[in-house]
Design a protein around this motif. Structure first.
Motif, PDB file in Angstrom:
ATOM      1  N   HIS A 226       0.863  -1.173   0.000  1.00 59.91           N
ATOM      2  CA  HIS A 226       0.000   0.000   0.000  1.00 59.91           C
ATOM      3  C   HIS A 226       0.905   1.229   0.000  1.00 59.91           C
ATOM      4  O   HIS A 226       1.694   1.421   0.933  1.00 59.91           O
ATOM      5  CB  HIS A 226      -0.896   0.019   1.242  1.00 59.91           C
ATOM      6  CG  HIS A 226      -2.037  -0.944   1.140  1.00 59.91           C
ATOM      7  ND1 HIS A 226      -2.753  -1.120  -0.021  1.00 59.91           N
ATOM      8  CD2 HIS A 226      -2.600  -1.773   2.048  1.00 59.91           C
ATOM      9  CE1 HIS A 226      -3.697  -2.028   0.167  1.00 59.91           C
ATOM     10  NE2 HIS A 226      -3.627  -2.447   1.408  1.00 59.91           N
ATOM     11  N   ASN A 350      -2.252   2.184  -4.586  1.00 60.17           N
ATOM     12  CA  ASN A 350      -2.612   3.384  -3.838  1.00 60.17           C
ATOM     13  C   ASN A 350      -4.095   3.331  -3.476  1.00 60.17           C
ATOM     14  O   ASN A 350      -4.791   2.368  -3.844  1.00 60.17           O
ATOM     15  CB  ASN A 350      -2.211   4.658  -4.597  1.00 60.17           C
ATOM     16  CG  ASN A 350      -2.989   4.840  -5.893  1.00 60.17           C
ATOM     17  OD1 ASN A 350      -4.089   4.304  -6.040  1.00 60.17           O
ATOM     18  ND2 ASN A 350      -2.429   5.566  -6.834  1.00 60.17           N
ATOM     19  N   GLY A 351      -4.555   4.355  -2.795  1.00 61.07           N
ATOM     20  CA  GLY A 351      -5.931   4.326  -2.305  1.00 61.07           C
ATOM     21  C   GLY A 351      -6.949   4.082  -3.406  1.00 61.07           C
ATOM     22  O   GLY A 351      -7.845   3.244  -3.269  1.00 61.07           O
ATOM     23  N   GLU A 352      -6.756   4.781  -4.529  1.00 64.16           N
ATOM     24  CA  GLU A 352      -7.722   4.651  -5.628  1.00 64.16           C
ATOM     25  C   GLU A 352      -7.704   3.256  -6.243  1.00 64.16           C
ATOM     26  O   GLU A 352      -8.659   2.833  -6.877  1.00 64.16           O
ATOM     27  CB  GLU A 352      -7.373   5.643  -6.743  1.00 64.16           C
ATOM     28  CG  GLU A 352      -7.733   7.061  -6.430  1.00 64.16           C
ATOM     29  CD  GLU A 352      -7.014   8.013  -7.379  1.00 64.16           C
ATOM     30  OE1 GLU A 352      -6.616   7.595  -8.475  1.00 64.16           O
ATOM     31  OE2 GLU A 352      -6.849   9.180  -6.983  1.00 64.16           O
ATOM     32  N   ARG A 354      -7.300   0.410  -4.678  1.00 58.32           N
ATOM     33  CA  ARG A 354      -7.700  -0.713  -3.810  1.00 58.32           C
ATOM     34  C   ARG A 354      -8.856  -1.538  -4.381  1.00 58.32           C
ATOM     35  O   ARG A 354      -8.850  -2.759  -4.278  1.00 58.32           O
ATOM     36  CB  ARG A 354      -8.010  -0.223  -2.408  1.00 58.32           C
ATOM     37  CG  ARG A 354      -6.712   0.160  -1.718  1.00 58.32           C
ATOM     38  CD  ARG A 354      -6.855   0.231  -0.227  1.00 58.32           C
ATOM     39  NE  ARG A 354      -5.624   0.774   0.334  1.00 58.32           N
ATOM     40  CZ  ARG A 354      -5.296   0.706   1.598  1.00 58.32           C
ATOM     41  NH1 ARG A 354      -6.109   0.120   2.444  1.00 58.32           N
ATOM     42  NH2 ARG A 354      -4.177   1.221   2.024  1.00 58.32           N
ATOM     43  N   ASP A 378       1.304   3.655   2.813  1.00 56.01           N
ATOM     44  CA  ASP A 378       0.291   4.684   2.643  1.00 56.01           C
ATOM     45  C   ASP A 378      -0.727   4.556   3.758  1.00 56.01           C
ATOM     46  O   ASP A 378      -1.595   3.700   3.734  1.00 56.01           O
ATOM     47  CB  ASP A 378      -0.375   4.475   1.277  1.00 56.01           C
ATOM     48  CG  ASP A 378      -1.421   5.528   1.008  1.00 56.01           C
ATOM     49  OD1 ASP A 378      -1.463   6.510   1.782  1.00 56.01           O
ATOM     50  OD2 ASP A 378      -2.166   5.375   0.042  1.00 56.01           O
ATOM     51  N   THR A 381      -4.876   6.387   3.230  1.00 57.36           N
ATOM     52  CA  THR A 381      -5.907   6.020   2.275  1.00 57.36           C
ATOM     53  C   THR A 381      -7.163   5.490   2.947  1.00 57.36           C
ATOM     54  O   THR A 381      -8.206   5.473   2.378  1.00 57.36           O
ATOM     55  CB  THR A 381      -5.379   4.970   1.297  1.00 57.36           C
ATOM     56  OG1 THR A 381      -4.737   3.961   2.053  1.00 57.36           O
ATOM     57  CG2 THR A 381      -4.422   5.585   0.315  1.00 57.36           C
ATOM     58  N   GLU A 382      -7.020   5.031   4.167  1.00 56.06           N
ATOM     59  CA  GLU A 382      -8.208   4.566   4.888  1.00 56.06           C
ATOM     60  C   GLU A 382      -8.226   5.259   6.245  1.00 56.06           C
ATOM     61  O   GLU A 382      -7.180   5.407   6.868  1.00 56.06           O
ATOM     62  CB  GLU A 382      -8.138   3.057   5.112  1.00 56.06           C
ATOM     63  CG  GLU A 382      -8.520   2.273   3.900  1.00 56.06           C
ATOM     64  CD  GLU A 382      -8.375   0.782   4.141  1.00 56.06           C
ATOM     65  OE1 GLU A 382      -8.214   0.379   5.310  1.00 56.06           O
ATOM     66  OE2 GLU A 382      -8.423   0.040   3.162  1.00 56.06           O
TER      67      GLU A 382
END
Ligand code: AMP
Length: 430
Positions: A226, A350-352, A354, A378, A381-382
């Motif tokens: 992540h 990355n967050g997008e 997931r 990261d 991201t959550e």
């Protein structure tokens, strides 16, 4: 099972043994008998499974035996159409190897280069053409090639053909083919449009499916990190410094992204080059050659350009960006763990991305472990759970990237790194 038991004849057996192939791969074991029987075939399989040999060996065998009757006169009887130049070159190289002890001749036809060498080879006479659609139609139009005598037709990577907008070219080609022929149709994925296209090409046919999970799960060790978008290159450099793998293939979603990664690696003193659609054919071949010869540590590729890349003993693939089409992931990681080798695939998420990771895990029916030694983890991201909020002040949760992060094991998804994580981490000391 051996190639001999599948009915492969002596001159080809000799070439296979020279290549070091001991046993047929699953797709070869299943397809070769069907094709030697002269049946049409719908193959659902991706590169990396040994599909090129699966379709070329029987065709070479038929043509070799027929050649004895027509005394080796050079008539183009086989047409193999494939979406990219790299793949066309690759298939042609394989054909040359497998046909070494026959009199069969092949030529590869693709655009982006002068046509002289190709038309000269055609004039001298060939039995097999491996081509991308555009230049092929062009040379047919100029009268250098006729498809009147085609007996064996292969459409390879059909899904990619459609993605690249080749549908009209394909339809034009099909209309020129004689009805009496053996047809082979390969695609990594089988959406409706592909099934419809296959119906236009194949007659009564057999189907062979080599499931992605068979190709990947068993052989390729997978792990994900992540990491925020802005930290991806730093993480890549960190891993390249940490891991011993001599040649690493890195996938970037965009051409621009690929160029940017190369620049940043260059600044860090890591030799790299990019291959993508905006690069000239010569530049792509140059980069590929340098990579194969070990002159580059990393090759940064987009998916389309990477089709057809076949590098023996590629031990590490990095998904710098995760693909939004899960089959593409399978295709990418098939670049390592080819045939009998095993490899590692590392994915940056990355967050997008997931949701993409979730889709991929669903497709391959396994969890990809998240690596817990990640200096660039990261964390933002959550939203953290209340418990974690209590444990760590926000400032500490943000990783500084120093490689000695306080929050090493602070991942929240419970998807602890097991095999993949351990192995990747232990490769530090290799
Ligand atoms: P392909 O899926 O056709 O791109 O093949 C993937 C790789 O596997 C290539 O490097 C082939 O040379 C290799 N290969 C294909 N068949 C065999 C086999 N039976 N044994 C060992 N290697 C193979």
């Amino acid at each position: 099972m051996t190639f001999k038991e599948l009915g492969v004849i002596e001159p080809i057996l000799r070439a296979l043994s020279k290549k070091g192939y001991k046993n047929p791969t699953p797709i070869q074991e299943r397809s070769i008998p069907i094709l030697l029987d002269k049946k049409d075939l719908l193959g659902c399989a991706q590169t990396g499974t040994g599909k090129t040999a699966a379709f070329t060996i029987p065709i070479l065998q038929h043509m070799h035996l027929e050649g004895k009757q027509d005394r080796g006169a050079k008539i183009v009887k086989t047409l193999i159409v494939t979406p990219t130049r790299e793949l066309a070159i690759q298939i042609n190289e394989n054909i040359k190897d497998y046909a070494e002890f026959t009199r069969l001749r092949s030529v590869v036809i693709f655009g982006g280069v002068k046509q002289g060498a190709q038309t000269n080879a055609l004039r001298r006479g060939v039995d097999i053409i491996v081509a991308t659609p555009g230049r092929l139609l062009d040379l047919i139009g100029q009268g250098y090639i006729t498809l009147k005598h085609i007996e064996y037709f292969v459409l390879d990577e059909a899904d990619q053909m459609l993605d690249m907008g080749f549908i009209h070219d394909i339809k034009k080609l099909i209309a020129m083919l004689p009805h009496n022929r053996q047809s082979l149709f390969f695609s990594a994925t089988m959406p409706r449009s592909i099934v419809d296209l296959s119906k236009k090409i194949l007659g009564d046919h057999e189907k062979v499916t080599i499931k992605p999970e068979q190709a990947t799960a068993e052989k390729v060790e997978q792990v994900a990190y992540h990491v925020a978008k802005r930290d991806k290159t730093k993480l890549l450099i960190h891993l390249l410094e940490l891991l011993p793998d001599p040649a690493v293939l890195v996938f970037s979603r965009t051409k621009h992204g690929a160029d940017k990664i190369v620049k940043q690696l260059d600044k860090a003193g890591i030799k790299a080059a990019a291959i993508h659609g905006n690069k000239s054919q010569a530049a792509r071949q140059r980069a590929l050659k340098a990579f194969k010869e070990g002159k580059l540590r990393a090759l940064i590729a987009t998916d389309i350009a990477a089709r057809g890349i076949d590098i023996q003993e590629l031990s590490l693939v990095v998904n710098y960006d995760l693909p939004n089409v899960p089959e593409t992931y399978v295709h990418r990681i098939g670049r390592t763990g080819r045939a009998e080798a095993s490899g590692v695939a590392i994915s940056f998420c990355n967050g997008e991305e997931r949701p993409y990771l979730k889709d991929i895990q669903k497709l391959i029916k396994q969890d990809i472990p998240i690596h817990d030694e990640n200096p660039y983890e990261d964390d933002l991201t959550e939203p953290p759970t209340p418990k974690q909020k209590q444990r760590q002040p926000r400032s500490n949760r943000r990783s500084s990237g120093g490689g000695n992060s306080n929050n090493r094991n602070s991942r929240r998804d419970g998807n602890k790194s097991q095999g993949g994580g351990r192995r990747t981490a232990s490769r530090r000391s290799d």
